[in-house]
Motif scaffolding. Structure first.
Motif, short mmCIF file in Angstrom:
data_model
loop_
_atom_site.label_atom_id
_atom_site.label_comp_id
_atom_site.label_asym_id
_atom_site.label_seq_id
_atom_site.Cartn_x
_atom_site.Cartn_y
_atom_site.Cartn_z
N SER A 17 5.51 28.27 58.45
CA SER A 17 5.73 26.89 57.86
C SER A 17 4.30 26.53 57.05
O SER A 17 4.51 25.85 56.23
N TYR A 18 3.13 27.02 57.62
CA TYR A 18 2.02 26.48 56.90
C TYR A 18 1.94 27.23 55.42
O TYR A 18 1.47 26.41 54.30
N LEU A 19 2.35 28.62 55.38
CA LEU A 19 2.46 29.13 54.09
C LEU A 19 3.47 28.83 53.23
O LEU A 19 3.24 28.47 51.98
N ALA A 20 4.62 28.34 53.82
CA ALA A 20 5.73 27.69 52.89
C ALA A 20 5.21 26.35 52.33
O ALA A 20 5.50 26.09 51.17
N ASN A 24 4.53 25.66 48.26
CA ASN A 24 5.17 24.42 47.60
C ASN A 24 4.24 23.73 46.66
O ASN A 24 4.36 22.93 45.83
N ARG A 25 2.97 23.43 47.19
CA ARG A 25 1.65 22.93 46.87
C ARG A 25 1.14 23.56 45.51
O ARG A 25 0.76 22.80 44.42
N GLN A 26 0.83 24.81 45.79
CA GLN A 26 -0.23 25.75 44.83
C GLN A 26 0.29 26.79 44.34
O GLN A 26 -0.13 27.38 43.32
N PRO A 28 0.41 30.17 45.61
CA PRO A 28 -0.58 31.10 45.72
C PRO A 28 -0.18 32.57 45.16
O PRO A 28 1.06 32.76 45.06
N ALA A 29 -1.33 33.19 45.05
CA ALA A 29 -0.84 34.58 44.26
C ALA A 29 -0.10 35.32 45.41
O ALA A 29 0.13 35.29 46.49
N GLU A 30 0.78 36.35 44.83
CA GLU A 30 1.48 37.39 45.60
C GLU A 30 0.75 38.05 46.50
O GLU A 30 -0.34 38.43 46.27
N LEU A 31 1.15 38.14 47.72
CA LEU A 31 0.43 39.22 48.91
C LEU A 31 -0.56 38.02 49.51
O LEU A 31 -1.39 38.62 50.36
N THR A 32 -0.49 36.81 49.19
CA THR A 32 -1.41 35.85 50.03
C THR A 32 -0.99 35.84 51.59
O THR A 32 0.17 35.62 51.80
N SER A 33 -1.85 35.90 52.17
CA SER A 33 -1.59 35.87 53.76
C SER A 33 -2.42 34.77 54.53
O SER A 33 -3.65 34.39 54.08
N VAL A 34 -1.73 34.20 55.61
CA VAL A 34 -2.65 33.50 56.41
C VAL A 34 -2.42 34.05 57.75
O VAL A 34 -1.49 34.44 58.25
#
Length: 245
Positions: A17-20, A24-26, A28-34
């Protein structure tokens, strides 16, 4: 292929949910992980929650934008994640397999669960977020989940979540690059080799009841092909058949 430095969260409801929301806001680059060591509302397959003791495990999600991949081939994304997990965790202990479609098992116990959420644009996948919970250092499980196990319980050693995550993301980036290059046969072949219960007859349950069967194939759509003791071919999509352990 390189990947961005993972984003550490002290706590979150769900890394997916955080990454989604971040996407939606930014964008982020492909393969960004949290990643985090505590989720207050982690989600699993079939609407299940994911039990994880605070601070004990690795909970992470990563995003890719596979707009080259048709929706009907989305199972390849599951294979990429599952293979990366299976390969990395096999460095620490034997008997690590992939339970169709994408759980990671040690013998008959569940070590990892993955939830993949895809967004479509037309007939292709515009965004895919893959979220995984890896049981690393948890010593006791208290929920009614039937068969959890942690790497600590298997080996008696403790692990640093960040080290494990970097190894996983390195493997993900390798397999994802192969997917981008259209080298899907290699991914599928390795996935089948790593399957839980890939040999012999085992017990399953579907809408018609309990039966014994062996795995004959996994189709590109992700469909599981079983053959029962009578020689009858049985085909299942996700959630249509249950493994009896």
């Amino acid at each position: 292929m390189n990947y961005p430095t993972p984003i550490r969260l002290e706590e979150t409801t769900s890394t997916n949910s955080y990454l989604a929301e971040l996407c939606n806001r930014q964008h982020p680059a492909e393969l960004t992980s949290v990643y985090t060591s505590y989720q207050s509302a982690g989600r699993g397959q079939r609407g299940n929650s994911w039990e994880s003791e605070a601070g004990a495990n690795l909970l992470f999600s990563f995003v890719v934008y596979p707009d080259f991949l048709e929706a009907r081939k989305q199972f390849l994304l599951s294979q990429v994640t599952a293979l990366a997990l299976q390969e990395v965790l096999s460095q620490y202990t034997a008997d690590i397999t992939i339970k169709w479609p994408n759980d990671i098992y040690w013998k008959d116990k569940k070590l990892c669960g993955t939830l993949i959420e895809n967004d479509l644009t037309g007939t292709c996948i515009s965004r895919s977020i893959s979220g995984t919970g890896v049981n690393l250092n948890q010593q006791h499980f208290i929920s009614d989940a039937p068969n959890p196990v942690s790497l600590f319980q298997i080996t008696g050693k403790t692990y640093h979540p960040t080290d494990i995550l970097h190894r996983i993301m390195e493997k993900v980036s390798v397999y994802y690059a192969q997917l981008q290059a259209g080298q899907t046969d290699g991914i599928t072949g390795l996935y089948k080799q790593a399957l839980y219960r890939k040999e012999g007859f085992h017990t399953y349950k579907d809408a018609g009841g309990i039966f014994k069967a062996c795995i004959r194939d996994i189709e590109p759509s992700g469909k599981l092909i079983l053959e029962d003791e009578n020689g009858t071919r049985r085909e299942y999509m996700f959630k249509e058949v249950e493994y009896i352990l």
